[in-house]
Design a protein around this motif. Structure first.
Motif, PDB file in Angstrom:
ATOM      1  N   GLU A 194      -7.546   1.548  -6.151  1.00  0.00           N
ATOM      2  CA  GLU A 194      -7.106   1.796  -4.788  1.00  0.00           C
ATOM      3  C   GLU A 194      -6.006   2.842  -4.796  1.00  0.00           C
ATOM      4  O   GLU A 194      -5.110   2.811  -5.625  1.00  0.00           O
ATOM      5  CB  GLU A 194      -6.594   0.505  -4.146  1.00  0.00           C
ATOM      6  CG  GLU A 194      -7.690  -0.503  -3.882  1.00  0.00           C
ATOM      7  CD  GLU A 194      -7.200  -1.680  -3.060  1.00  0.00           C
ATOM      8  OE1 GLU A 194      -6.034  -1.646  -2.626  1.00  0.00           O
ATOM      9  OE2 GLU A 194      -7.980  -2.616  -2.858  1.00  0.00           O
ATOM     10  N   GLU A 195      -6.088   3.768  -3.862  1.00  0.00           N
ATOM     11  CA  GLU A 195      -5.108   4.834  -3.750  1.00  0.00           C
ATOM     12  C   GLU A 195      -4.153   4.513  -2.613  1.00  0.00           C
ATOM     13  O   GLU A 195      -4.570   4.076  -1.544  1.00  0.00           O
ATOM     14  CB  GLU A 195      -5.833   6.152  -3.476  1.00  0.00           C
ATOM     15  CG  GLU A 195      -4.934   7.366  -3.464  1.00  0.00           C
ATOM     16  CD  GLU A 195      -5.724   8.637  -3.211  1.00  0.00           C
ATOM     17  OE1 GLU A 195      -5.099   9.673  -2.940  1.00  0.00           O
ATOM     18  OE2 GLU A 195      -6.976   8.574  -3.253  1.00  0.00           O
ATOM     19  N   ALA A 196      -2.865   4.712  -2.854  1.00  0.00           N
ATOM     20  CA  ALA A 196      -1.872   4.372  -1.835  1.00  0.00           C
ATOM     21  C   ALA A 196      -2.014   5.261  -0.609  1.00  0.00           C
ATOM     22  O   ALA A 196      -2.295   6.451  -0.718  1.00  0.00           O
ATOM     23  CB  ALA A 196      -0.466   4.516  -2.416  1.00  0.00           C
ATOM     24  N   TRP A 197      -1.803   4.666   0.555  1.00  0.00           N
ATOM     25  CA  TRP A 197      -1.803   5.426   1.802  1.00  0.00           C
ATOM     26  C   TRP A 197      -0.480   6.173   1.906  1.00  0.00           C
ATOM     27  O   TRP A 197       0.594   5.563   1.797  1.00  0.00           O
ATOM     28  CB  TRP A 197      -1.969   4.485   2.981  1.00  0.00           C
ATOM     29  CG  TRP A 197      -2.056   5.171   4.305  1.00  0.00           C
ATOM     30  CD1 TRP A 197      -1.054   5.317   5.217  1.00  0.00           C
ATOM     31  CD2 TRP A 197      -3.210   5.819   4.860  1.00  0.00           C
ATOM     32  NE1 TRP A 197      -1.496   6.002   6.317  1.00  0.00           N
ATOM     33  CE2 TRP A 197      -2.823   6.329   6.133  1.00  0.00           C
ATOM     34  CE3 TRP A 197      -4.516   6.012   4.426  1.00  0.00           C
ATOM     35  CZ2 TRP A 197      -3.712   7.019   6.949  1.00  0.00           C
ATOM     36  CZ3 TRP A 197      -5.392   6.695   5.247  1.00  0.00           C
ATOM     37  CH2 TRP A 197      -4.999   7.190   6.487  1.00  0.00           C
TER      38      TRP A 197
ATOM     39  N   ASN B  19       0.826  -1.213   0.000  1.00  0.00           N
ATOM     40  CA  ASN B  19       0.000   0.000   0.000  1.00  0.00           C
ATOM     41  C   ASN B  19       0.855   1.255   0.000  1.00  0.00           C
ATOM     42  O   ASN B  19       0.518   2.262  -0.619  1.00  0.00           O
ATOM     43  CB  ASN B  19      -0.891   0.025   1.241  1.00  0.00           C
ATOM     44  CG  ASN B  19      -2.215  -0.672   1.000  1.00  0.00           C
ATOM     45  OD1 ASN B  19      -2.641  -0.796  -0.145  1.00  0.00           O
ATOM     46  ND2 ASN B  19      -2.840  -1.131   2.055  1.00  0.00           N
ATOM     47  N   LEU B  20       1.974   1.209   0.725  1.00  0.00           N
ATOM     48  CA  LEU B  20       2.820   2.382   0.853  1.00  0.00           C
ATOM     49  C   LEU B  20       3.664   2.633  -0.381  1.00  0.00           C
ATOM     50  O   LEU B  20       4.097   3.757  -0.627  1.00  0.00           O
ATOM     51  CB  LEU B  20       3.740   2.232   2.081  1.00  0.00           C
ATOM     52  CG  LEU B  20       3.025   2.208   3.430  1.00  0.00           C
ATOM     53  CD1 LEU B  20       4.013   1.876   4.530  1.00  0.00           C
ATOM     54  CD2 LEU B  20       2.386   3.548   3.703  1.00  0.00           C
ATOM     55  N   THR B  21       3.955   1.586  -1.162  1.00  0.00           N
ATOM     56  CA  THR B  21       4.856   1.752  -2.297  1.00  0.00           C
ATOM     57  C   THR B  21       4.141   1.838  -3.635  1.00  0.00           C
ATOM     58  O   THR B  21       4.684   2.376  -4.593  1.00  0.00           O
ATOM     59  CB  THR B  21       5.867   0.587  -2.351  1.00  0.00           C
ATOM     60  OG1 THR B  21       5.151  -0.655  -2.403  1.00  0.00           O
ATOM     61  CG2 THR B  21       6.752   0.601  -1.104  1.00  0.00           C
TER      62      THR B  21
ATOM     63  N   VAL C 272     -10.917   6.516   4.068  1.00  0.00           N
ATOM     64  CA  VAL C 272     -10.090   5.314   4.129  1.00  0.00           C
ATOM     65  C   VAL C 272     -10.735   4.192   3.323  1.00  0.00           C
ATOM     66  O   VAL C 272     -10.052   3.483   2.564  1.00  0.00           O
ATOM     67  CB  VAL C 272      -9.867   4.880   5.591  1.00  0.00           C
ATOM     68  CG1 VAL C 272      -9.181   3.511   5.650  1.00  0.00           C
ATOM     69  CG2 VAL C 272      -9.023   5.900   6.337  1.00  0.00           C
ATOM     70  N   GLU C 273     -12.036   4.022   3.457  1.00  0.00           N
ATOM     71  CA  GLU C 273     -12.729   2.980   2.697  1.00  0.00           C
ATOM     72  C   GLU C 273     -12.624   3.232   1.194  1.00  0.00           C
ATOM     73  O   GLU C 273     -12.472   2.294   0.406  1.00  0.00           O
ATOM     74  CB  GLU C 273     -14.189   2.902   3.120  1.00  0.00           C
ATOM     75  CG  GLU C 273     -14.394   2.319   4.515  1.00  0.00           C
ATOM     76  CD  GLU C 273     -15.855   2.225   4.902  1.00  0.00           C
ATOM     77  OE1 GLU C 273     -16.688   2.858   4.216  1.00  0.00           O
ATOM     78  OE2 GLU C 273     -16.155   1.530   5.887  1.00  0.00           O
ATOM     79  N   ALA C 274     -12.716   4.494   0.788  1.00  0.00           N
ATOM     80  CA  ALA C 274     -12.595   4.819  -0.635  1.00  0.00           C
ATOM     81  C   ALA C 274     -11.192   4.523  -1.141  1.00  0.00           C
ATOM     82  O   ALA C 274     -11.016   4.056  -2.281  1.00  0.00           O
ATOM     83  CB  ALA C 274     -12.940   6.285  -0.861  1.00  0.00           C
ATOM     84  N   MET C 275     -10.184   4.782  -0.319  1.00  0.00           N
ATOM     85  CA  MET C 275      -8.801   4.547  -0.732  1.00  0.00           C
ATOM     86  C   MET C 275      -8.461   3.062  -0.778  1.00  0.00           C
ATOM     87  O   MET C 275      -7.744   2.604  -1.663  1.00  0.00           O
ATOM     88  CB  MET C 275      -7.842   5.263   0.228  1.00  0.00           C
ATOM     89  CG  MET C 275      -7.899   6.774   0.155  1.00  0.00           C
ATOM     90  SD  MET C 275      -6.851   7.579   1.387  1.00  0.00           S
ATOM     91  CE  MET C 275      -5.210   7.183   0.747  1.00  0.00           C
ATOM     92  N   GLN C 276      -9.011   2.289   0.163  1.00  0.00           N
ATOM     93  CA  GLN C 276      -8.660   0.876   0.249  1.00  0.00           C
ATOM     94  C   GLN C 276      -9.579  -0.034  -0.558  1.00  0.00           C
ATOM     95  O   GLN C 276      -9.243  -1.200  -0.797  1.00  0.00           O
ATOM     96  CB  GLN C 276      -8.671   0.432   1.713  1.00  0.00           C
ATOM     97  CG  GLN C 276      -7.564   1.086   2.536  1.00  0.00           C
ATOM     98  CD  GLN C 276      -7.253   0.292   3.779  1.00  0.00           C
ATOM     99  OE1 GLN C 276      -8.150  -0.085   4.523  1.00  0.00           O
ATOM    100  NE2 GLN C 276      -5.984   0.027   3.995  1.00  0.00           N
ATOM    101  N   ALA C 277     -10.724   0.503  -0.938  1.00  0.00           N
ATOM    102  CA  ALA C 277     -11.683  -0.248  -1.778  1.00  0.00           C
ATOM    103  C   ALA C 277     -11.910  -1.656  -1.230  1.00  0.00           C
ATOM    104  O   ALA C 277     -12.378  -1.827  -0.130  1.00  0.00           O
ATOM    105  CB  ALA C 277     -11.201  -0.267  -3.221  1.00  0.00           C
ATOM    106  N   GLY C 278     -11.551  -2.702  -1.991  1.00  0.00           N
ATOM    107  CA  GLY C 278     -11.841  -4.085  -1.608  1.00  0.00           C
ATOM    108  C   GLY C 278     -11.046  -4.599  -0.442  1.00  0.00           C
ATOM    109  O   GLY C 278     -11.269  -5.734  -0.004  1.00  0.00           O
TER     110      GLY C 278
END
Length: 283
Positions: free
Chosen positions: A20-23, A6-8, A101-107
Motif C-alpha cells: 500500500e502506498e501512502a496518500w 495512511n498519511l504517516t 486510489v484502489e491501487a494505492m489502498q489495496a486491501g
C-alpha cells in the motif's frame, strides 16, 4: 489502517499481501471555475471524484485553475478533474482516479468488502453509467442548439481573450462532436438521448431495489465507486441551470434515485449540494 496511518506510513502491507502506498498530504484536485467555465459533463466528473474521495476519507485541496484542462494527462471523455499526487503523479477523470486510489489502498479500498467477481461487475457498471450520462451531457451541451448558444459556447472560451476564445470554443465543439461520433451518438435527437438515460437509470433503480434494507447503497450495505459516480452526475444535472432542462426533468421522475442521492448529499456534504448551498471544504 486508519487515515492518520495512511498519511504517516510510507509503505504498508494489506491483508491480501499487496503493498500500500501512502496518500500524500498535498493531494490537489484541479478544475476550472464552476461559475464561469465548467461545463455540465466536466462538472459531473469533478463532483463524482470529490464524492469518491470523501467516501474514502482521503483529504485533498480544491484548486481552481483556468488552465486545468491543459494540465490533464488525457482521458476518454472530459479530461477533468485533474488529481495531482505529489510533485510527479497526475491523473484525470473518474475511472483512472478510482483505479489509482484502489491501487494505492489495496486491501483497504472503498470496495474491498466485495468479492473480486463483484468488483468486476461494479467496474462494468461504472463504465456503462459513465458512458451514458457523460455522452448525454455532452449531447445536451453541444448538440442542443439553445443550450449550446446560451450556455456552452460562452463558457467554452471564457478563459481566453479574443480571438483565442473563438478558436478554443471551436476546438471544444469539434472534440465533443468527435466523441459523440466515436460512440455513435452523433445522429441522436434529444428524445433518443433521454431514452438512453432512462434505460440506464432503470438499471440503477433495479440495483437499488435489490438491496435490503432500503437505506442500502447501489451494490450493498456499504458505498462503492458506483454510488459516487451516480451522485456526481445526478447532482450536477439537477443543479446546473441549462436553458433546456429536459435531462433534469427526466431524472426528477425517479424518486427512488433522488432519495438515494439526497442521503449521500446529507452524509458527505451536509445536504447542501442539492439544496444549492456551498458545502464545507474537505480538510
Amino acid at each position: 489502517m486508519n487515515l492518520e496511518q495512511n498519511l504517516t506510513a510510507a509503505l504498508t502491507q494489506s491483508p491480501e499481501g499487496k503493498a500500500e502506498e501512502a496518500w500524500p498530504a498535498d493531494a490537489h484536485l484541479h478544475q476550472p471555475p464552476e461559475a464561469s467555465q465548467l461545463l455540465l459533463p466536466e462538472h459531473s466528473s469533478c463532483l463524482a471524484v470529490k464524492t469518491y474521495l470523501r467516501m474514502c476519507g482521503l483529504p485533498f485541496l480544491d484548486r481552481i485553475s483556468d488552465n486545468a484542462e491543459f494540465m490533464s494527462p488525457g482521458g476518454r471523455l472530459t479530461h477533468l478533474p485533474v488529481l495531482r499526487l505529489g510533485p510527479v503523479k497526475t491523473f484525470a477523470e473518474f475511472e483512472p482516479i478510482v483505479a489509482q486510489v484502489e491501487a494505492m489502498q489495496a486491501g483497504h479500498s472503498l470496495g474491498s468488502w466485495m468479492s473480486e467477481d463483484r468488483r468486476d461487475d461494479v467496474r462494468c457498471l461504472v463504465n456503462y453509467v459513465e458512458n451514458v450520462f457523460t455522452l448525454a451531457e455532452i449531447h445536451m451541451s453541444f448538440v442542443d442548439a439553445v443550450n449550446y448558444q446560451r450556455y456552452t459556447a460562452p463558457r467554452s472560451g471564457a478563459a481566453h481573450p479574443w480571438p483565442l476564445s473563438v478558436l478554443r470554443r471551436m476546438a471544444k465543439q469539434k472534440e465533443a462532436l468527435r466523441i459523440l461520433k466515436v460512440y455513435q451518438w452523433q445522429d441522436m435527437d434529444n428524445d433518443q438521448v433521454l431514452h438512453e438515460v432512462g434505460v440506464c437509470v432503470g438499471t440503477l433503480i433495479g440495483q437499488l431495489e435489490e438491496q435490503q434494507p432500503e437505506e442500502g447503497y447501489l451494490c450493498g450495505a456499504r458505498p462503492c465507486a458506483l454510488d459516487a459516480l451516480v451522485f456526481g452526475h445526478v447532482a450536477a444535472i439537477l443543479t446546473t441551470k441549462l436553458p433546456n432542462m429536459e435531462l433534469a426533468e427526466v431524472l426528477a421522475t425517479y424518486p427512488r434515485l433522488l432519495a438515494h442521492c439526497r442521503r449521500i448529499d446529507g452524509s458527505l456534504f451536509g445536504g447542501k449540494l442539492l439544496s444549492g448551498e456551498e458545502p464545507e471544504e474537505l480538510a
